[in-house]
Enzyme design. Sequence first.
Site, PDB file in Angstrom:
ATOM      1  N   GLU A 229      32.338  34.177  37.706  1.00 39.30           N
ATOM      2  CA  GLU A 229      33.155  35.244  37.102  1.00 39.30           C
ATOM      3  C   GLU A 229      34.590  35.155  37.598  1.00 39.30           C
ATOM      4  O   GLU A 229      34.846  34.671  38.699  1.00 39.30           O
ATOM      5  CB  GLU A 229      32.608  36.610  37.541  1.00 39.30           C
ATOM      6  CG  GLU A 229      31.535  37.186  36.627  1.00 39.30           C
ATOM      7  CD  GLU A 229      32.120  37.947  35.438  1.00 39.30           C
ATOM      8  OE1 GLU A 229      33.289  37.695  35.075  1.00 39.30           O
ATOM      9  OE2 GLU A 229      31.410  38.780  34.885  1.00 39.30           O
ATOM     10  N   ASP A 230      35.518  35.667  36.784  1.00 43.93           N
ATOM     11  CA  ASP A 230      36.897  35.792  37.244  1.00 43.93           C
ATOM     12  C   ASP A 230      37.040  36.986  38.183  1.00 43.93           C
ATOM     13  O   ASP A 230      37.632  36.900  39.252  1.00 43.93           O
ATOM     14  CB  ASP A 230      37.858  35.927  36.047  1.00 43.93           C
ATOM     15  CG  ASP A 230      37.442  37.034  35.069  1.00 43.93           C
ATOM     16  OD1 ASP A 230      36.330  37.593  35.204  1.00 43.93           O
ATOM     17  OD2 ASP A 230      38.229  37.330  34.147  1.00 43.93           O
TER      18      ASP A 230
ATOM     19  N   ARG B 105      47.044  34.472  30.679  1.00 45.67           N
ATOM     20  CA  ARG B 105      45.915  33.664  31.199  1.00 45.67           C
ATOM     21  C   ARG B 105      46.382  32.327  31.751  1.00 45.67           C
ATOM     22  O   ARG B 105      45.739  31.747  32.621  1.00 45.67           O
ATOM     23  CB  ARG B 105      44.891  33.386  30.097  1.00 45.67           C
ATOM     24  CG  ARG B 105      44.142  34.601  29.606  1.00 45.67           C
ATOM     25  CD  ARG B 105      42.947  34.180  28.757  1.00 45.67           C
ATOM     26  NE  ARG B 105      42.417  35.267  27.954  1.00 45.67           N
ATOM     27  CZ  ARG B 105      41.576  36.195  28.396  1.00 45.67           C
ATOM     28  NH1 ARG B 105      41.181  36.191  29.654  1.00 45.67           N
ATOM     29  NH2 ARG B 105      41.140  37.143  27.596  1.00 45.67           N
TER      30      ARG B 105
ATOM     31  N   ASP C 260      34.729  44.149  38.532  1.00 47.24           N
ATOM     32  CA  ASP C 260      35.459  45.421  38.592  1.00 47.24           C
ATOM     33  C   ASP C 260      34.407  46.533  38.692  1.00 47.24           C
ATOM     34  O   ASP C 260      33.890  46.816  39.765  1.00 47.24           O
ATOM     35  CB  ASP C 260      36.316  45.502  37.330  1.00 47.24           C
ATOM     36  CG  ASP C 260      37.253  46.678  37.283  1.00 47.24           C
ATOM     37  OD1 ASP C 260      37.769  47.077  38.331  1.00 47.24           O
ATOM     38  OD2 ASP C 260      37.495  47.203  36.176  1.00 47.24           O
TER      39      ASP C 260
ATOM     40  N   PHE D 159      45.355  46.532  38.744  1.00 45.06           N
ATOM     41  CA  PHE D 159      45.228  45.606  37.615  1.00 45.06           C
ATOM     42  C   PHE D 159      45.951  44.303  37.929  1.00 45.06           C
ATOM     43  O   PHE D 159      47.112  44.301  38.320  1.00 45.06           O
ATOM     44  CB  PHE D 159      45.793  46.222  36.337  1.00 45.06           C
ATOM     45  CG  PHE D 159      45.512  45.385  35.131  1.00 45.06           C
ATOM     46  CD1 PHE D 159      44.252  45.401  34.538  1.00 45.06           C
ATOM     47  CD2 PHE D 159      46.480  44.549  34.597  1.00 45.06           C
ATOM     48  CE1 PHE D 159      43.972  44.612  33.436  1.00 45.06           C
ATOM     49  CE2 PHE D 159      46.215  43.754  33.496  1.00 45.06           C
ATOM     50  CZ  PHE D 159      44.950  43.793  32.912  1.00 45.06           C
TER      51      PHE D 159
END
Length: 178
Positions: A102-103, A169, A106, A156
């Site tokens: 996963e990036d 990205r 959250d 964020f």
Amino acid sequence: MNKIQIHEKGFEIFLENETISKRTRLIGIQLNVDYEAKCPVFIGVLNGSFLFMADLLKEIDISCEVGFIRVASYHGTESTGKIKEAFGLPDDLKDRDVIIVEDIVDSGLTLQYILEKVHAQKPASVRVCSLLFKPAALLQPIEELAYVGFEIPNEFVVGYGLDYDGLGRNLKDIYRAI
Ligand code: 5GP
């Protein structure tokens, strides 16, 4: 570039590419040890994980399989919690050692959804490797989360695979909202 703007929003540098690379190398070494003599299946979660997945896999020298799945749509700076279908999940994970890449974790809702689908196939093991993790945002503990690049505050972030409304990205460093 220490400060950038994407759409109307300002961002400042948070994690430089070199810092990410060093950490990725260490995680790779750990995975090579932990999965020696196994042939794990790495499953990257698109879109956000594509750069981390590529850099991580270059550090892996054991035999392995690699694939990608796509699940959620994410708009703006807050997780919607709305998960769509999982696309592209292999259906032959029984008795395999699965590593989900996963990036960022959250709320953890995306991951819980994926884990449910993967566990249903009765793999030998399932672990998660996430570049970023926001512990303060996590709704439920995720015991499969075994490899984390960086624990970060509940802010964020954008870059290195992560977008802000479609942009950012391609940035090689990670930035945080100012
Ligand atoms: P979760 O389901 O854990 O709340 O959210 C996971 C997904 O939300 C991530 O794969 C990513 O697409 C998105 N996300 C969560 N936090 C951030 C963030 O700080 N920045 C960006 N760009 N995306 C995020």
